[in-house]
Design a protein around this motif. Structure first.
Motif, PDB file in Angstrom:
ATOM      1  N   LEU A   1      21.064  33.742  -6.641  1.00  0.00           N
ATOM      2  CA  LEU A   1      19.925  34.252  -7.411  1.00  0.00           C
ATOM      3  C   LEU A   1      19.710  35.732  -7.153  1.00  0.00           C
ATOM      4  O   LEU A   1      19.421  36.501  -8.084  1.00  0.00           O
ATOM      5  CB  LEU A   1      18.656  33.468  -7.030  1.00  0.00           C
ATOM      6  CG  LEU A   1      18.224  32.301  -7.915  1.00  0.00           C
ATOM      7  CD1 LEU A   1      17.978  32.754  -9.355  1.00  0.00           C
ATOM      8  CD2 LEU A   1      19.234  31.178  -7.929  1.00  0.00           C
TER       9      LEU A   1
ATOM     10  N   GLU B   1      12.855  21.312  -7.787  1.00  0.00           N
ATOM     11  CA  GLU B   1      11.714  21.188  -6.867  1.00  0.00           C
ATOM     12  C   GLU B   1      10.406  21.019  -7.627  1.00  0.00           C
ATOM     13  O   GLU B   1       9.470  20.391  -7.152  1.00  0.00           O
ATOM     14  CB  GLU B   1      11.593  22.435  -5.981  1.00  0.00           C
ATOM     15  CG  GLU B   1      12.876  22.884  -5.319  1.00  0.00           C
ATOM     16  CD  GLU B   1      13.284  22.014  -4.167  1.00  0.00           C
ATOM     17  OE1 GLU B   1      12.431  21.674  -3.356  1.00  0.00           O
ATOM     18  OE2 GLU B   1      14.477  21.672  -4.094  1.00  0.00           O
TER      19      GLU B   1
ATOM     20  N   LYS C   1      25.010  24.737  -4.440  1.00  0.00           N
ATOM     21  CA  LYS C   1      24.952  23.304  -4.124  1.00  0.00           C
ATOM     22  C   LYS C   1      26.234  22.562  -4.484  1.00  0.00           C
ATOM     23  O   LYS C   1      27.203  22.598  -3.745  1.00  0.00           O
ATOM     24  CB  LYS C   1      23.735  22.678  -4.799  1.00  0.00           C
ATOM     25  CG  LYS C   1      22.404  23.135  -4.201  1.00  0.00           C
ATOM     26  CD  LYS C   1      21.243  22.341  -4.739  1.00  0.00           C
ATOM     27  CE  LYS C   1      19.892  22.808  -4.278  1.00  0.00           C
ATOM     28  NZ  LYS C   1      19.419  22.174  -3.058  1.00  0.00           N
TER      29      LYS C   1
ATOM     30  N   ASP D   1      19.175  29.454 -13.727  1.00  0.00           N
ATOM     31  CA  ASP D   1      19.393  29.003 -12.352  1.00  0.00           C
ATOM     32  C   ASP D   1      19.886  27.560 -12.439  1.00  0.00           C
ATOM     33  O   ASP D   1      19.091  26.641 -12.652  1.00  0.00           O
ATOM     34  CB  ASP D   1      18.075  29.101 -11.567  1.00  0.00           C
ATOM     35  CG  ASP D   1      18.207  28.558 -10.142  1.00  0.00           C
ATOM     36  OD1 ASP D   1      19.245  27.935  -9.826  1.00  0.00           O
ATOM     37  OD2 ASP D   1      17.256  28.749  -9.356  1.00  0.00           O
TER      38      ASP D   1
ATOM     39  N   VAL E   1      21.520  26.160  -9.911  1.00  0.00           N
ATOM     40  CA  VAL E   1      21.860  25.824  -8.533  1.00  0.00           C
ATOM     41  C   VAL E   1      21.758  24.311  -8.320  1.00  0.00           C
ATOM     42  O   VAL E   1      22.614  23.705  -7.680  1.00  0.00           O
ATOM     43  CB  VAL E   1      20.947  26.600  -7.554  1.00  0.00           C
ATOM     44  CG1 VAL E   1      21.028  26.038  -6.140  1.00  0.00           C
ATOM     45  CG2 VAL E   1      21.318  28.076  -7.557  1.00  0.00           C
ATOM     46  N   GLN E   2      20.702  23.715  -8.872  1.00  0.00           N
ATOM     47  CA  GLN E   2      20.506  22.280  -8.666  1.00  0.00           C
ATOM     48  C   GLN E   2      21.050  21.440  -9.825  1.00  0.00           C
ATOM     49  O   GLN E   2      21.608  20.367  -9.625  1.00  0.00           O
ATOM     50  CB  GLN E   2      19.023  21.971  -8.445  1.00  0.00           C
ATOM     51  CG  GLN E   2      18.779  20.570  -7.965  1.00  0.00           C
ATOM     52  CD  GLN E   2      17.433  20.354  -7.299  1.00  0.00           C
ATOM     53  OE1 GLN E   2      16.893  19.266  -7.337  1.00  0.00           O
ATOM     54  NE2 GLN E   2      16.869  21.358  -6.668  1.00  0.00           N
TER      55      GLN E   2
ATOM     56  N   GLU F   1      15.212  27.560 -14.647  1.00  0.00           N
ATOM     57  CA  GLU F   1      16.084  26.414 -14.384  1.00  0.00           C
ATOM     58  C   GLU F   1      16.037  25.531 -15.627  1.00  0.00           C
ATOM     59  O   GLU F   1      14.962  25.034 -15.962  1.00  0.00           O
ATOM     60  CB  GLU F   1      15.550  25.579 -13.219  1.00  0.00           C
ATOM     61  CG  GLU F   1      15.408  26.269 -11.891  1.00  0.00           C
ATOM     62  CD  GLU F   1      14.289  25.636 -11.058  1.00  0.00           C
ATOM     63  OE1 GLU F   1      14.507  24.584 -10.453  1.00  0.00           O
ATOM     64  OE2 GLU F   1      13.185  26.198 -11.030  1.00  0.00           O
TER      65      GLU F   1
ATOM     66  N   SER G   1      25.203  30.775  -0.714  1.00  0.00           N
ATOM     67  CA  SER G   1      24.048  29.897  -0.914  1.00  0.00           C
ATOM     68  C   SER G   1      23.464  30.111  -2.303  1.00  0.00           C
ATOM     69  O   SER G   1      23.844  31.060  -3.014  1.00  0.00           O
ATOM     70  CB  SER G   1      22.964  30.208   0.123  1.00  0.00           C
ATOM     71  OG  SER G   1      22.425  31.488  -0.161  1.00  0.00           O
ATOM     72  N   GLY G   2      22.495  29.243  -2.634  1.00  0.00           N
ATOM     73  CA  GLY G   2      21.830  29.366  -3.922  1.00  0.00           C
ATOM     74  C   GLY G   2      20.965  30.604  -4.009  1.00  0.00           C
ATOM     75  O   GLY G   2      21.014  31.354  -4.992  1.00  0.00           O
ATOM     76  N   ALA G   3      20.163  30.843  -2.964  1.00  0.00           N
ATOM     77  CA  ALA G   3      19.273  32.004  -2.995  1.00  0.00           C
ATOM     78  C   ALA G   3      20.084  33.296  -3.146  1.00  0.00           C
ATOM     79  O   ALA G   3      19.680  34.212  -3.868  1.00  0.00           O
ATOM     80  CB  ALA G   3      18.419  32.048  -1.727  1.00  0.00           C
TER      81      ALA G   3
ATOM     82  N   PHE H   1      11.659  27.039  -8.720  1.00  0.00           N
ATOM     83  CA  PHE H   1      12.081  27.253  -7.340  1.00  0.00           C
ATOM     84  C   PHE H   1      13.425  27.956  -7.381  1.00  0.00           C
ATOM     85  O   PHE H   1      14.367  27.458  -7.995  1.00  0.00           O
ATOM     86  CB  PHE H   1      12.203  25.939  -6.565  1.00  0.00           C
ATOM     87  CG  PHE H   1      12.579  26.179  -5.125  1.00  0.00           C
ATOM     88  CD1 PHE H   1      11.619  26.531  -4.185  1.00  0.00           C
ATOM     89  CD2 PHE H   1      13.901  26.084  -4.705  1.00  0.00           C
ATOM     90  CE1 PHE H   1      11.969  26.786  -2.862  1.00  0.00           C
ATOM     91  CE2 PHE H   1      14.253  26.339  -3.382  1.00  0.00           C
ATOM     92  CZ  PHE H   1      13.283  26.684  -2.455  1.00  0.00           C
ATOM     93  N   HIS H   2      13.487  29.127  -6.752  1.00  0.00           N
ATOM     94  CA  HIS H   2      14.730  29.888  -6.799  1.00  0.00           C
ATOM     95  C   HIS H   2      15.271  30.245  -5.419  1.00  0.00           C
ATOM     96  O   HIS H   2      16.248  30.985  -5.330  1.00  0.00           O
ATOM     97  CB  HIS H   2      14.523  31.163  -7.633  1.00  0.00           C
ATOM     98  CG  HIS H   2      14.146  30.883  -9.060  1.00  0.00           C
ATOM     99  ND1 HIS H   2      14.956  30.169  -9.916  1.00  0.00           N
ATOM    100  CD2 HIS H   2      13.026  31.191  -9.772  1.00  0.00           C
ATOM    101  CE1 HIS H   2      14.364  30.071 -11.105  1.00  0.00           C
ATOM    102  NE2 HIS H   2      13.194  30.671 -11.043  1.00  0.00           N
ATOM    103  N   GLY H   3      14.648  29.731  -4.354  1.00  0.00           N
ATOM    104  CA  GLY H   3      15.145  30.014  -3.012  1.00  0.00           C
ATOM    105  C   GLY H   3      14.064  30.573  -2.119  1.00  0.00           C
ATOM    106  O   GLY H   3      12.896  30.661  -2.509  1.00  0.00           O
TER     107      GLY H   3
END
Ligand code: PLP
Length: 396
Positions: free
Chosen positions: A102, A188, A245, A216, A218-219, A183, A97-99, A131-133
């Motif tokens: 991180l 978010e 993601k 980050d 992730v998104q 990010e 997962s993303g979290a 937002f990091h999780g």
């Protein structure tokens, strides 16, 4: 739907029950078709049921599902080598997962200084709107009180500064600082993009103070902004990067990438995961890269991004009472609304277009990267209808 749900009530779920997906379309149990411009919150980069991903998953499912990280991992090696060949990184750790990506990034940064004889150097500077999780460490890193409240003491070692405030970053750097985490395009937080100039200053500060720069993505990663990773448009390279993601196209997976130097503290026994880098996930991750790295694929994303941008800017000009600003890069688009963003999202849903809320009264438009120009036009036409209806409601 059950009268009382067996599920935790942590999500305000929309009253939609999807049964299957085809490309950019999601189809409900009742057969209604929705244009999916949420893409599972920037996950389904190749849309739904992409034949290459389905084939890769099926083929792997028939061979081997899981072995753990006790043995050699050919799928991880293949995907790792490809990620390394296409980024700044020398080393990869796969997560689910993303979290978790991180968590690995934060641990990598802290362990780097620890292994260099500076165990007290564990603070990470983060930015408002981040937002990091949702793990205990990543809610502290994100710094949003609504996610932190009620879960015991906030994890120590995260120092938050206002968005793009260089003086505040300088003031926050101490002997205890290990790195800076951000990010490149906040998701978010409301689709705010750090400027390349600011990121260059941050890189210079990291170099000057011996800090690790952690992105980050992730998104915003895996083609979403029109380059494989967003940092590639910024002229700045991180030392560590969290990815998730899009890299799994809908299969749960993530990765933490690092330079050899940054990863040097992560020696045997310092980190682990039962499922991280599972053969099924690696088969899908490799299949995602097969498509995203095809000649012209990312060029096409840039073109689509432009098409959306022009269309949305046009709508903003025509509906200034509904749309305030268009933000973002490539197919990571934010519509800052003049009306409550929830109303815009609802109006779009009534037109059978799915989008996602973000902070700062923004609605996120995150189409799959395989959206065609015709589907983009269809989406823009529906956006126009939604804006017309919102205006009519306002005038009533
Ligand atoms: N980082 C960013 C930028 C994200 O957008 C998200 C999820 O939305 C995460 C981290 C956490 O990822 P996950 O939900 O897979 O743990």
């Amino acid at each position: 739907m059950a009268a009382t749900s067996p599920l935790y009530e942590t999500y305000a779920r929309a009253p939609l029950r999807f049964e299957r997906g085809e490309g950019v379309w999601l189809i409900t149990e009742g057969g209604e078709r929705y244009l999916d411009f949420a893409a599972g919150v920037a996950v389904n980069v190749l849309g739904h049921s992409h034949p290459h991903l389905v084939e890769a998953l099926k083929a792997q499912a028939e061979k081997l599902w899981h072995t753990s990280n006790l043995y050699q991992a050919p799928g991880q090696e293949k995907l790792g080598e490809r990620l390394i060949a296409n980024t700044f990184a020398d080393k990869v750790f796969f997560t689910n997962s993303g979290a978790e990506a991180l968590e690995c990034a934060i641990k990598t940064a802290r362990r780097y200084h620890y292994s260099k004889g500076q165990p007290d150097r564990y603070h990470i500077i983060t930015f408002e709107g981040a937002f990091h999780g949702r793990t205990i460490a990543t809610i502290a890193a994100g710094g949003q009180q609504k996610y932190i409240d009620g879960f015991g003491p906030k994890a120590p070692g995260f120092d938050q500064v206002p968005f793009e405030d260089l003086d505040a970053v300088k003031a926050a750097i101490t002997d205890a600082t290990a790195g800076i985490l951000l990010e490149p395009v906040q998701g978010e937080g409301g689709l705010r993009t750090f400027s390349p100039e600011f990121l260059k200053e941050i890189r210079a500060l990291c170099d000057e103070h011996g800090l690790l720069l952690i992105f980050d993505e992730v998104q915003c990663g895996v083609g979403r902004t029109g380059t494989l990773f967003a940092y590639m448009q910024m002229g700045v390279t991180p030392d560590i990067m969290a990815v998730a993601k899009g890299i799994g196209g809908g299969f749960p997976m993530g990765a933490c990438l690092a330079t050899a130097d940054a990863a040097s503290g992560m020696v045997a026994g310092t980190h682990g995961s039962t499922y991280g880098g599972n053969p099924l996930a690696m088969a899908v991750g490799n299949a995602v890269l097969d498509v995203v790295l095809l000649d012209g694929f990312l060029q096409n994303v840039k073109g689509l991004g432009l098409q959306f941008r022009q269309g949305l800017e046009g709508l903003k000009d025509r509906f200034p009472d509904v749309i305030e600003e268009i933000r973002g890069r490539g197919l990571m688009i934010g519509i800052k609304a003049k009306v409550p963003a929830a109303d815009l999202l609802q109006a779009l849903r009534s037109e059978h277009v799915l989008t996602v809320m973000a902070g700062d009264n923004v609605v996120r438009v995150l189409p799959p990267l395989i959206t065609t120009a015709d589907e983009a036009r269809e989406g823009l036409a529906r956006l126009e209808k939604a804006a017309e209806k919102l205006r009519a409601e306002k005038l009533r």
